[in-house]
Enzyme design. Structure first.
Site, mmCIF file in Angstrom:
data_model
loop_
_atom_site.group_PDB
_atom_site.id
_atom_site.type_symbol
_atom_site.label_atom_id
_atom_site.label_comp_id
_atom_site.label_asym_id
_atom_site.label_seq_id
_atom_site.Cartn_x
_atom_site.Cartn_y
_atom_site.Cartn_z
ATOM 1 N N PHE A 12 -9.235 -6.627 5.621
ATOM 2 C CA PHE A 12 -8.239 -5.616 5.251
ATOM 3 C C PHE A 12 -7.428 -5.152 6.470
ATOM 4 C CE2 PHE A 12 -8.122 -0.777 4.711
ATOM 5 C CZ PHE A 12 -6.834 -0.778 4.186
ATOM 6 N N ILE A 13 -8.087 -4.587 7.459
ATOM 7 C CA ILE A 13 -7.355 -4.068 8.622
ATOM 8 C C ILE A 13 -6.774 -5.229 9.432
ATOM 9 C CG2 ILE A 13 -7.509 -2.687 10.742
ATOM 10 C CD1 ILE A 13 -9.867 -1.159 9.463
ATOM 11 N N LEU A 71 -12.860 -6.811 15.225
ATOM 12 C CA LEU A 71 -12.916 -6.093 13.945
ATOM 13 C C LEU A 71 -14.052 -6.576 13.055
ATOM 14 C CD1 LEU A 71 -9.679 -6.059 14.768
ATOM 15 C CD2 LEU A 71 -9.455 -5.169 12.478
ATOM 16 N N TYR A 139 -24.919 2.221 11.287
ATOM 17 C CA TYR A 139 -23.575 1.690 11.578
ATOM 18 C C TYR A 139 -22.889 2.499 12.684
ATOM 19 C CZ TYR A 139 -18.551 1.062 10.232
ATOM 20 O OH TYR A 139 -17.192 0.849 10.204
ATOM 21 N N LYS A 143 -21.934 1.114 16.445
ATOM 22 C CA LYS A 143 -20.551 1.234 16.948
ATOM 23 C C LYS A 143 -20.575 1.928 18.314
ATOM 24 C CE LYS A 143 -17.735 -0.267 13.575
ATOM 25 N NZ LYS A 143 -16.969 -1.510 13.760
ATOM 26 N N ILE A 198 -17.660 10.265 -8.567
ATOM 27 C CA ILE A 198 -17.685 11.042 -7.321
ATOM 28 C C ILE A 198 -19.107 11.528 -7.090
ATOM 29 C CG2 ILE A 198 -16.961 13.247 -6.295
ATOM 30 C CD1 ILE A 198 -14.197 12.786 -7.299
ATOM 31 N N ARG A 264 -24.732 12.243 -1.893
ATOM 32 C CA ARG A 264 -25.445 11.267 -1.067
ATOM 33 C C ARG A 264 -25.767 11.891 0.295
ATOM 34 N NH1 ARG A 264 -21.158 6.422 -1.705
ATOM 35 N NH2 ARG A 264 -19.935 7.976 -0.595
ATOM 36 N N ASP A 267 -23.277 11.397 3.538
ATOM 37 C CA ASP A 267 -21.906 11.913 3.586
ATOM 38 C C ASP A 267 -21.853 13.226 4.361
ATOM 39 O OD1 ASP A 267 -20.530 9.968 2.125
ATOM 40 O OD2 ASP A 267 -21.157 10.837 0.217
#
Ligand SMILES: NC(=O)c1ccc[n+]([C@@H]2O[C@H](COP(=O)([O-])OP(=O)(O)OC[C@H]3O[C@@H](n4cnc5c(N)ncnc54)[C@H](O)[C@@H]3O)[C@@H](O)[C@H]2O)c1
Length: 307
Positions: A12-13, A71, A139, A143, A198, A264, A267
């Site tokens: 995508f990016i 990426l 993740y 990073k 949601i 969740r 979040d």
């Protein structure tokens, strides 16, 4: 002419970064496991196919390159906690090999990190680059580990690098059937007349940046001489999921049903990025408003043969 390699350039990016580099007249090579999902291969792009863990193929792709955009990520925030050892092995350890190759070959590295996960729960908003980093998922930790190795290898071996920390990009060529990217996933559901799901009460606040704005920011981070090495790239504004749904209602003119599910744990409640540094040093600011970006994304989703 500079020669750019984009690792994960068919995603995508990456695909939007390909467009930005080609528009500026640069030579582009892409290294990816797969072809682009939403477009045919582009004439003039040098495609190399292989897995990031295939060191021979990766080293071959680095030949003749000045700048590499990294990426590739083998995990997502949601999935990374399932197998942290895999996350570290496939992302951190393989990136160390990449960085060692870049040192030997004198290649600049542009690393696409994550503004949404490296900080964890923000203590202040908007959150700036020098804020504490306490990721709440594997993740985000991997990073950050890669960011730290970039800084270490600069110190030890004078590796040239820039890190970008994007917020939540959205726009064309983001998978509307995926599990990543609320706006695209919501629009996919609306197109299929399915209810939007949601998790929580919809008051989770995020920073959404239109994909062409993000690609422009990454391009500038790679090509402008800068004092800083880490840049937040976002809109600088927070929107709740309920506000996103409202904007989707307005833009699409459709009846939109929402199903609220239990919240969740991973979040963080509210996050949006301070983009002052990118404004000053990269002379960059997003230009696409949320309604305009959602309208462009809706056009993409409705143009798909099978949604
Ligand atoms: N999309 C987001 O919300 C977001 C936000 C912040 C940061 N990022 C980061 O930006 C980068 C690109 O994200 P994206 O949304 O374009 O993802 P994407 O999944 O659309 O693209 C990633 C590309 O990498 C390729 N890839 C994955 N694993 C590979 C492997 N082992 N070997 C070779 N190729 C492999 C995929 O085929 C894909 O084309 C990632 O590092 C991601 O962590 C994404």
């Amino acid at each position: 002419m500079m020669k750019f390699l984009i690792l994960g350039g068919n995603g995508f990016i990456g695909s939007h970064l390909v467009d930005r580099l080609l528009a500026a007249g640069h030579k582009v090579r892409v290294f990816d496991k797969y072809e682009e999902h939403y477009r045919k291969p582009i004439a003039g792009v040098d495609y190399r196919f292989g897995d990031f863990g295939n060191r021979g193929l990766l080293a071959d792709a680095l030949v003749g390159v000045n700048t590499v955009f990294h990426l590739i990520s083998t995990t997502l925030p949601k999935t990374s906690n399932d197998d942290p050892a895999f996350d570290i092995q496939s992302n951190v350890v393989e990136t160390i090999f990449l960085l060692e190759q870049c040192i030997v070959r004198n290649i600049k590295v542009i690393f696409v990190s994550s503004g949404g996960t490296v900080y964890g729960k923000p203590l202040t908003l908007p959150i700036a680059e020098n804020s504490p980093t306490d990721p709440e998922c594997s993740y985000g930790i991997t990073k950050l580990m890669i960011e730290k190795y970039l800084a270490l290898f600069k110190l030890l071996h004078n590796l040239d690098y820039t890190i970008v920390r994007p917020s939540n990009p959205y726009g064309s060529r983001q998978n509307p059937n995926g599990i990543q990217g609320a706006i695209s996933v919501f629009l996919g559901k609306v197109a299929r007349n399915e209810p939007i799901e949601i998790w929580g009460d919809g008051e989770v606040v995020r920073d959404y940046v239109y994909i062409e704005d993000l690609a422009e920011g990454i391009y500038r981070a790679a090509t402008k001489p800068t004092e800083s090495r880490i840049f937040n790239l976002g809109s600088g504004t927070g929107y709740s999921l309920n506000e996103i749904v409202e904007t989707i209602r307005t833009v699409t003119g459709r009846e939109v049903q929402v199903e609220y599910k239990p919240k969740r744990t991973f979040d963080v409640p509210r996050i949006y990025l301070d983009i002052a540094r990118a404004r000053t040093e990269l002379d960059w600011a997003p230009v696409v408003s949320l309604p305009a970006g959602i309208a462009k994304t809706w056009e993409f989703v409705m143009g798909l043969q099978v949604i």
